[in-house]
Design a protein around this motif. Structure first.
Motif, PDB file in Angstrom:
ATOM      1  N   SER A  77       0.847  -1.193   0.000  1.00 29.19           N
ATOM      2  CA  SER A  77       0.000   0.000   0.000  1.00 29.19           C
ATOM      3  C   SER A  77       0.885   1.245   0.000  1.00 29.19           C
ATOM      4  CB  SER A  77      -0.892   0.025   1.244  1.00 29.19           C
ATOM      5  OG  SER A  77      -1.490   1.298   1.418  1.00 29.19           O
ATOM      6  N   HIS A  79       0.021   4.010   1.205  1.00 24.21           N
ATOM      7  CA  HIS A  79      -0.271   4.718   2.445  1.00 24.21           C
ATOM      8  C   HIS A  79      -1.314   3.901   3.197  1.00 24.21           C
ATOM      9  CE1 HIS A  79      -1.552   7.754   5.316  1.00 24.21           C
ATOM     10  NE2 HIS A  79      -0.553   8.525   4.941  1.00 24.21           N
ATOM     11  N   ARG A  81      -2.855   4.099   6.106  1.00 18.60           N
ATOM     12  CA  ARG A  81      -4.018   4.748   6.710  1.00 18.60           C
ATOM     13  C   ARG A  81      -5.041   5.156   5.644  1.00 18.60           C
ATOM     14  NH1 ARG A  81      -4.252   6.685  11.751  1.00 18.60           N
ATOM     15  NH2 ARG A  81      -1.983   6.839  11.913  1.00 18.60           N
ATOM     16  N   GLU A 100       0.524   4.594   9.908  1.00 17.32           N
ATOM     17  CA  GLU A 100       1.050   5.000   8.610  1.00 17.32           C
ATOM     18  C   GLU A 100       1.651   3.803   7.870  1.00 17.32           C
ATOM     19  OE1 GLU A 100       0.556   8.106   7.567  1.00 17.32           O
ATOM     20  OE2 GLU A 100      -0.434   8.455   9.479  1.00 17.32           O
ATOM     21  N   HIS A 117       2.660  -0.476   4.086  1.00 21.41           N
ATOM     22  CA  HIS A 117       3.530   0.407   3.310  1.00 21.41           C
ATOM     23  C   HIS A 117       4.965  -0.037   3.552  1.00 21.41           C
ATOM     24  CE1 HIS A 117       5.317   3.902   1.477  1.00 21.41           C
ATOM     25  NE2 HIS A 117       6.029   4.087   2.585  1.00 21.41           N
TER      26      HIS A 117
END
Length: 271
Positions: A77, A79, A81, A100, A117
């Motif tokens: 991902s 990001h 969140r 995060e 991430h």
């Protein structure tokens, strides 16, 4: 020199592609012993984390916890969140407080999956003996699952089989298949919840049958006896505390016939 029959390769780090797997365990040492005995893992203490290593590459993590859990797959991902917020907007449920770096969500069909991430220098070994090989979502609400992950991760979705007797879809990123989705049918007990199945590789020199036998020797169970598929010879097993995973020897595969591959599923959001 390789210390295993075939060495893992580095995973490509893309949004929506597998980037990590971990297992929560109430007895870290017992889990270390089981998976060392099964796959030959050794371990690196990375900032207090117990990271399993095969031939120099990290392949998984064992996480101390108050209760055991299934193997958890993480997808890349940009990001975490923001991914959690998007998943919630699409009808998913976010478990715990996202950070995060990582989040775990339950898709609308009911299965949990992580997003992470990772930095550009992140290492995740795949497709070598004892390393991650594949994962698929097993669910009954297949339309909800396909639509959710298409929107969240942008997957290109291709139907395998007729969508009735055989309902399996392949999810791809820019033409590269990364995951599968299977409709749970009569082979699953009615009370089996939706879940992700994580597969680890068995080297051809060892094979899925030998890995299954070793699982029994180490105190685990064989859930599904080894069987042949177009993708390889597979067995489903449980470790010493019942955490289920699959093992595949991809060298024992036979190609799909042309009439077994369906057309790409229409994008219902395409205007």
């Amino acid at each position: 020199m390789s210390i295993v029959p075939n060495s893992p390769a580095l995973a490509e780090l893309h949004h929506g592609a597998p980037c990590w797997v971990d297992l929560a365990t109430t007895d870290l040492q017992a889990s270390i012993d089981f998976y060392t005995g099964l796959f030959g893992w050794y371990y690196a203490d990375t900032a207090g984390r117990t990271v399993a290593v095969v031939d120099g590459l990290p392949v998984a993590e064992l996480v101390p916890a108050s209760r055991p859990s299934a193997w958890t797959l993480y997808l890349g991902s940009p990001h975490a969140r923001a991914t959690a917020e998007r998943a919630h907007a699409l009808g998913g449920t976010v478990l715990g407080e996202p950070t995060e770096v990582s989040t775990v969500v339950v898709d609308p069909s009911g299965a949990a999956i992580g997003f992470r991430h990772v930095p550009p220098d992140w290492l995740f070994g795949t497709n070598g003996h004892g390393a991650y090989a594949w994962a698929e979502l097993n669910t009954r609400d297949v339309q909800a699952a396909d639509a959710f992950f298409h929107e969240l991760c942008g997957y290109e979705i291709t139907q395998i089989g007729d969508g009735q007797a055989v309902d399996y879809t392949l999810w791809a990123i820019e033409g590269e298949t990364v995951l599968g989705r299977q409709r749970m049918g009569g082979a699953f007990a009615p009370d089996t919840p939706p879940h992700w199945m994580v597969y680890f590789t068995a080297a051809p020199e060892i094979g899925a049958d030998s890995v299954a036998s070793r699982v029994l020797e180490l105190g685990g169970q064989i859930t599904v006896e080894p069987y042949d598929t177009p993708f390889g010879r597979i067995t489903v097993v449980a470790d010493h505390v019942g955490s289920v995973f699959s093992v595949i020897d991809p060298s024992r595969r036979s190609p799909l016939a042309d009439d077994e591959v369906g057309s790409a599923i229409d994008d219902p959001y395409d205007e």
